[in-house]
Design an enzyme around this catalytic site. Structure first.
Site, PDB file in Angstrom:
ATOM      1  N   ASP B 189     -15.923  22.169 -49.390  1.00  0.00           N
ATOM      2  CA  ASP B 189     -16.817  21.226 -50.191  1.00  0.00           C
ATOM      3  C   ASP B 189     -16.856  21.193 -51.640  1.00  0.00           C
ATOM      4  OD1 ASP B 189     -18.709  19.307 -50.857  1.00  0.00           O
ATOM      5  OD2 ASP B 189     -20.496  20.560 -49.934  1.00  0.00           O
ATOM      6  N   HIS B 362     -25.322  20.986 -52.211  1.00  0.00           N
ATOM      7  CA  HIS B 362     -23.826  21.243 -52.381  1.00  0.00           C
ATOM      8  C   HIS B 362     -23.737  22.363 -53.294  1.00  0.00           C
ATOM      9  CE1 HIS B 362     -22.573  17.609 -50.600  1.00  0.00           C
ATOM     10  NE2 HIS B 362     -23.696  16.952 -51.145  1.00  0.00           N
TER      11      HIS B 362
END
Lengths: 549, 549
Positions: B189, B362
């Site tokens: 990610d 994130h």
């Protein structure tokens, strides 16, 4: 009695305009524009509603400009069309205004007068002293306005720095002198009130830029605001040190450089400059381009380079692009699109998230407190900001020791009155936003914007049909045309079905009814609206043109 | 040969979809949507182009979902309409998917199968192990995909935390075991690769929230993403401590709370909950509302409260509103508009600029490096990000010690091939974005968007006229109707002049010409285009409907 009336900038970023009145003596500080909000579809610029000034035109004596940014001078042509008064500003501001007026759609005869920091200007009972402030453009000033009731300080847009590239340092001594004399009211820039601490120094930005430019393996392209003359100077100085030449790119950048050079605000020898065509032949490490387009403007040179559509410059592996600017809210997506495209072409891109390549021109919290400490105002009015900024600045003032009842939270149109007894809120005058679209001033209103929104989301369907007046027979049509959507679904064209719907209505109404055209139109619009919603879940505007012959 | 084919999410935030292939065994990881860009006027959502999957439908065995965010499940109904295969996901994801499918315009028969972290799922030659990851929604997983050529790790969206509210901690041990076994490729990610350091802890956000809620003088309204169950739990826990009751507001919030409660992911006793109507009667300090609308969505409850249009709740002095969320790029202006309106109503508003009331889901740079260290991949493929994010993540990988030639920068459609010899770029398959508008899937293309843009900026003028076929006499009209602009300038209506322009053309063409309607239409459109540009500087779409009878 002294009246201070904000006509713009208190409740938004941009649109700055403030009126000072004492009896028949009236002057205006700044006349700024705002760029349209997202919902103002097709609007070019927004200016303040100036009806109040028009209604008091005979009393208005002058316009005073604090600096040359569009949110301070952009509405000036529109103001000068209505009211012909002298405009006072520093040399760079006047230079930019001259250009702005000559570029305007209508001829404007303007009486532009240059002032310098330290100058005193008398306007009726008012006496205005210009005080140097540092900002993200050159030649900014704040105002110390002597009124019969005391001194009012208007900071303009400012930050406080202690050394600078252009030598234009906020004159803390002058503000302190105001404080010593006694300040009735301080009107201070709220833009960055949410930022804690101090702005970083120009020098540290300069050092970062120098490091980045020296480390760059090939050509360097620096994008910044054209008005940021000090930053341009920094880059020119870096180029000089490494014996590189500089390309100036973009219409507003060229203008800004020209005006700044003429005034001696930019030390940039002619020999150091290079044209775009020459750039192609030069040694890569010896070229720095200074360009506009840092906001992702779709027509800018930077955007064209990123998209590979620029005539002279192809971005390639080894190029370094530095965005030495902030993202204005609303522009983020356009800017990141350019960054992505530049990376795709192999360039290295450096922007504010990665390195300190920009400093704001607006004071942070500690600088704002310093301004309060210097001027020691009796009353405090936060200006230049959205409502939340004004609230936070008001809180900061209270924290700094100004009593709550002497912190005045005014919004556009709200008159603040001063007399021997002190300050209080007065009446509310007309204020607001006027939308400019092409040559239209104010003709784009709520209903037009609403139509544009529907058109933009769902399009329009136009039905045309000619009917025989006597027999009721359809002579021509129904013809259906769409724009902004297509007559198509997964199960086939909806056009045929829509035509059947229309013909059924015509037949159903029959030829005998007297106002049959109106009846058909109404029923047809309703039926088509339902039909389109049912089949494709959209609500286009439906225009029915029906003629009887 | 192993093929990894990104169909979305590599080159944009959102639209995540990745295909894994080995011979005839194919499965898909995630099927996400993206919200439309500004220029996609009227578009509801954007989904990946799935032509590649449709063309290989017979080989596709399954869809595996990493978590329940829209950018990972939003395109699933469109995928399942085309390809009927089992969908695997954790309990919360499956719960949200069930709801999503039941809400869809068309009936979808879906075979949904729940998995748990630690479970192993066999799909043909592939064997997938689910690994718990922490993210801003509950029940997220990453994937360890055993292939005949080695282990491929797909992180999903993740951050690394060491204690958490919901007990769902990224399973660093499981990732380390992968590393021990040997990882062929890590797909990780990239969303927050530009952020240095580590994400702050959930606890520190919780402490900040608790402080703020305890300090609040009256009612507290907390706006956040409905999917952020851990944050909801934190607020419920704070409420419990101070003996307050909680109002859950907003359709998606209610859904999220219901599903999380059913699964035991949210500890929220029924007795603590309170309805909106009750809220009006409750003691102010004893009420906390948890609501949607943190992105400034115009129809949300928060927006209606800010605008004073909410039926049950009036915002008043003493209320505290906490926006416990980030601003998704593009929403900033809508969010600040709400903040300003809430301040105007007297509320205190707290948002991310003022206090740490949110943490991203994130991973930041140090966490991304940790993931690389844990898994020690031979190859690295950055996923989930705009191109710049992928570039930065690739650089980070090189800095962390992965050789440059084994860092693969792929974009959507780019096949990455693995065989005994290693990895290489393969062919490019069809990929892209399909726009969904109402029931229309893909019928809004370039030309429709272009029409919508013109309509939104300049409007449309429709001219209708009926002409006698033989004599050339105008029987009816010319009638001029506009939408999105008005026939008005400072010097009067332009309508009369425009009609004169039209009549002159009709006369000039004369009755004899054979294709006179076409000629009149062409000349008229040209003349009106020039006329409108000259008089009002606009370029509306001009539709001319001319009939001969």
């Amino acid at each position: 009695m002294l009246k201070i009336i904000p006509l713009g900038g208190l409740g938004e970023i941009g649109l700055n305009m403030m009126v000072f009145e004492y009896g028949d003596d009236v002057f205006v500080v700044d006349a700024g524009l705002m760029f349209p909000e997202d919902y103002m579809l097709g609007v070019d610029i927004v200016i303040p509603d100036m009806e109040y000034l028009k209604g008091n035109a005979h009393r208005v004596k002058a316009v005073v400009i604090t600096h040359s940014h569009e949110d301070h001078i952009g509405a000036l042509p529109y103001l000068l069309r209505e009211i012909s008064v002298p405009v006072y500003g520093t040399a760079f501001s006047i230079g930019m205004i001259q250009h702005k007026l000559s570029d305007f759609d209508y001829p404007i005869e303007a009486d532009l007068r240059t002032v310098r920091p330290g100058d005193t200007l008398d306007i009726g009972v008012f006496s205005i002293r210009f005080i140097r402030v540092s900002h993200s453009t050159v030649d900014g000033v704040g105002l110390a306005i002597r009124t019969p009731l005391g001194l009012v300080v208007h900071t303009g847009d400012f930050r406080i720095n202690h050394n600078s590239i252009d030598g234009m340092i906020t004159d803390v001594n002058a503000f302190a002198l105001c404080g010593k004399e006694g300040v009735l009211a301080l009107l201070s820039d709220s833009t960055n009130v949410e930022s804690k601490g101090y702005t970083i120094s120009d020098e540290s930005v300069g050092q970062t830029l120098e490091q980045l430019i020296n480390d760059a393996p090939g050509r360097v392209i620096v994008a910044l605001f054209a008005s940021n003359v000090a930053r341009i100077q920094q880059i020119v100085d870096i180029a000089r040190k490494k014996n590189a030449r500089v390309v100036i790119n973009g219409r507003s950048m060229e203008l800004s450089v020209r005006v700044a050079r003429e005034l001696g605000y930019l030390s940039f020898p002619e020999g150091m400059e290079m044209g775009l065509v020459e750039m192609g032949q030069a040694c890569d490490e010896k070229v720095i381009m200074i360009t506009t387009g840092s906001q992702g403007e779709p027509m800018s040179a930077l955007s064209r380079m990123a998209e590979g559509n620029h005539k002279q410059i192809r971005i390639r592996e080894g190029d370094t692009v530095i965005l030495s600017s902030k993202s204005i809210p609303g522009n983020e997506k356009a800017i990141t699109a350019i960054i992505n495209s530049l990376y795709r072409r192999g360039a290295n891109v450096i922007y504010n998230k990665m390195a300190d390549v920009h400093v704001s021109g607006h004071a942070f919290q500690e600088e704002l407190k310093l301004m309060m400490s210097l001027t020691k105002p009796r009353y405090f009015i936060p200006i230049h900001g959205e409502y939340r900024h004004l609230v936070h600045h008001a809180r900061l003032a209270v924290e700094t020791g100004i009593p709550k009842e002497r912190v005045l939270l005014a919004e556009n149109g709200q008159t603040v009155l001063f007399d021997e007894g002190g300050a209080r809120m007065g009446n509310v005058v007309q204020s607001g936003r006027v939308l400019i679209d092409g040559k239209g001033i104010g003709d784009v209103g709520r209903s037009v914007l609403r139509e544009r929104r529907i058109l933009s989301e769902d399009g329009i369907a136009v039905v045309t049909m000619v009917i025989d007046q006597e027999t009721g027979v359809v002579l021509y049509g129904p013809e259906l045309i769409s724009r902004g959507f297509v007559f198509w679904t997964e199960t086939g064209h909806v056009l045929d079905d829509a035509q059947c719907v229309i013909l059924e209505i015509v037949e159903d109404v029959g030829p005998e009814v007297s106002n049959r055209v109106e009846i058909i139109r109404a029923r047809l619009q309703k039926a088509l609206r339902q039909y389109f919603y049912f089949t494709i879940r959209r609500r286009p505007i439906i225009l029915a043109q029906i003629f009887e012959v």
